[in-house]
Every structure is written in C-alpha cells, then in structure tokens.
Motif scaffolding. Structure first.
Motif, mmCIF file in Angstrom:
data_model
loop_
_atom_site.group_PDB
_atom_site.id
_atom_site.type_symbol
_atom_site.label_atom_id
_atom_site.label_comp_id
_atom_site.label_asym_id
_atom_site.label_seq_id
_atom_site.Cartn_x
_atom_site.Cartn_y
_atom_site.Cartn_z
ATOM 1 N N THR A 143 111.755 -8.455 -79.372
ATOM 2 C CA THR A 143 111.614 -8.730 -80.801
ATOM 3 C C THR A 143 111.239 -7.451 -81.539
ATOM 4 O O THR A 143 110.773 -6.475 -80.931
ATOM 5 N N LYS A 144 111.413 -7.479 -82.839
ATOM 6 C CA LYS A 144 111.047 -6.332 -83.670
ATOM 7 C C LYS A 144 109.554 -6.041 -83.563
ATOM 8 O O LYS A 144 109.129 -4.880 -83.488
ATOM 9 N N GLU A 145 108.744 -7.096 -83.531
ATOM 10 C CA GLU A 145 107.296 -6.912 -83.421
ATOM 11 C C GLU A 145 106.919 -6.171 -82.137
ATOM 12 O O GLU A 145 105.969 -5.383 -82.123
ATOM 13 N N ASP A 146 107.677 -6.428 -81.081
ATOM 14 C CA ASP A 146 107.371 -5.801 -79.791
ATOM 15 C C ASP A 146 107.492 -4.284 -79.837
ATOM 16 O O ASP A 146 106.859 -3.585 -79.035
ATOM 17 N N LEU A 147 108.298 -3.765 -80.760
ATOM 18 C CA LEU A 147 108.422 -2.309 -80.896
ATOM 19 C C LEU A 147 107.079 -1.660 -81.241
ATOM 20 O O LEU A 147 106.854 -0.481 -80.945
ATOM 21 N N VAL A 148 106.206 -2.425 -81.834
ATOM 22 C CA VAL A 148 104.869 -1.920 -82.154
ATOM 23 C C VAL A 148 103.852 -2.383 -81.117
ATOM 24 O O VAL A 148 102.986 -1.616 -80.691
ATOM 25 N N LEU A 149 103.978 -3.615 -80.668
ATOM 26 C CA LEU A 149 102.904 -4.232 -79.898
ATOM 27 C C LEU A 149 102.957 -3.974 -78.399
ATOM 28 O O LEU A 149 101.916 -3.925 -77.737
ATOM 29 N N ILE A 150 104.145 -3.856 -77.816
ATOM 30 C CA ILE A 150 104.238 -3.682 -76.359
ATOM 31 C C ILE A 150 103.684 -2.328 -75.939
ATOM 32 O O ILE A 150 103.961 -1.307 -76.566
ATOM 33 N N ASP A 151 102.880 -2.323 -74.899
ATOM 34 C CA ASP A 151 102.361 -1.071 -74.348
ATOM 35 C C ASP A 151 102.020 -1.271 -72.878
ATOM 36 O O ASP A 151 102.112 -2.375 -72.355
ATOM 37 N N GLN A 152 101.642 -0.179 -72.218
ATOM 38 C CA GLN A 152 101.272 -0.214 -70.802
ATOM 39 C C GLN A 152 99.772 -0.004 -70.616
ATOM 40 O O GLN A 152 99.305 0.310 -69.524
ATOM 41 N N TYR A 153 99.004 -0.183 -71.703
ATOM 42 C CA TYR A 153 97.595 0.163 -71.652
ATOM 43 C C TYR A 153 96.805 -0.792 -70.757
ATOM 44 O O TYR A 153 95.818 -0.396 -70.141
ATOM 45 N N GLY A 154 97.243 -2.044 -70.687
ATOM 46 C CA GLY A 154 96.539 -2.996 -69.845
ATOM 47 C C GLY A 154 96.507 -2.568 -68.395
ATOM 48 O O GLY A 154 95.479 -2.695 -67.711
#
Length: 208
Positions: free
Chosen positions: A58-69
């Motif tokens: 999704t478009k939102e995932d371009l901001v929200l997805i990360d590998q920090y967890g």
C-alpha cells in the motif's frame, strides 16, 4: 551456496526497499502525501509501479514499513536476561536509535537522521499514517515480547513483558515527537534516554 544466494537476495531486497522509500519520502515531503501517487514514486525511482507494490503493498507502507523491529529484537536477545525488563528494552531502544541515526556526534544531521526525521514528520502530520502507525506500534511491541520470551518462565511473564514494552514504547514515542519538533538538533538516543530517565528513574540505562 544456497544460503549465500539467499543472503544476497535479502540484501538486494533491502537496498531496493530503501531506494523506493528514499524517493517516496522525498516526494511526499516536497509535494505532500495526498498529492503524490505510487506511480510518481515508481517514476522517480526508475521502476514500474508493480515493483513498488511488490515491496510495499500500500501507499502507506512506503512510509511505515521498516526493519527496525528486527534490530531491536536482536539487541534485546543479546542483553543479560538477569536485568530488569525495562532496562533490557530501554537499552535496546537507545542502542538501536544510535545505530539507525548513524552515530552523529554534534554538527549536521547524518543522511540517516534526515531520512528518519522526514519519515517521522510524515507519520505525525498525515492522518492516514497516524491511524495505521498504531498497527506498527503493536507489531513492534510483539517483537519485543517475543525477544524477551523464556520457555521456562512463569505464566504471567508475557503479561509483564507486554506491560514493560508498552511503557517503554510510550516513553520513546514522546522522545520521537520532541525530536521532530526540535528539528533533530538533539541527538535521538540522548532524547530517548532522557525520556526513560523521567519515566523510570536515572539508573534505567545504567549497568548492573
């Protein structure tokens, strides 16, 4: 050989994701989140829209997805199990922030800090992202709890871990908002440490 190829694929995937996110964050910041389309991001990155959707559904995932967890979980898993939960989690969050921001010591923001700051501002200022950010927050809490898991622990250990993780993430969120308001002038790990000290006491990031 198979393991090496798998590692290389994972590295290439991570590089592609970072490239797409870098272009997306820049365009969202320059043009506005609502005014920028996934096609715009694809064009700026020189890839097809399908490639973008393959990495970010999704478009939102371009901001929200990360590998920090994953990074935070690894830090927690490596911490001494005898330490209090809040200290293990707090120390991992501070060290992860230091790794992610690039270890600045005064002076101008590092490229990683600039990226993280722009991303954070978008999450704070965009209603659609603020709402979905709660899902990320819960996922990070669960990753922390999983990293603290002990098969031989008492039955209420998961509850205690969830409570500690939730409290630590709330303190970190306060530090992140302050960091954005301060335009990144104060180093993020220091702000997180201050937030933990205010919430849990000055010795929370100390050593036993």
């Amino acid at each position: 050989m198979t393991e090496q190829h798998s590692t290389l694929r994972a590295q290439r995937r991570a590089e592609t994701q970072r490239l797409l996110q870098t272009h997306a964050i820049r365009l969202f910041t320059e043009r506005g989140y609502d005014a920028t389309t996934v096609n715009d991001v694809a064009g700026a990155a020189g890839v097809s829209p399908m490639t973008v959707y393959r990495h970010f559904p999704t478009k939102e995932d371009l901001v929200l997805i990360d590998q920090y967890g994953q990074l935070i979980a690894e830090q927690i898993a490596a911490s001494p199990a005898a330490q209090p939960l809040v200290r293990r989690i707090g120390g991992a969050l501070i060290e992860s922030a230091r790794t992610l921001t690039g270890g600045r010591h005064g002076g101008d923001l590092t490229p990683n800090e600039q990226f993280l700051l722009a991303r954070l501002r978008l999450m704070i200022s965009t209603p659609a992202l603020r709402a979905k950010h709660l899902d990320n927050h819960y996922a990070l809490q669960q990753a922390i709890v999983a990293a603290l898991d002990d098969d031989g622990a008492e039955p209420d250990t998961a509850f205690l871990a969830q409570a500690a993780a939730s409290a630590c993430l709330a303190a970190m969120h306060t530090a992140l908002v302050r960091w954005a308001e301060d335009d990144g002038r104060t180093e993020l790990p220091d702000l997180i440490a201050k937030a933990f000290a205010a919430a849990f006491g000055d010795d929370i990031v100390g050593t036993d």
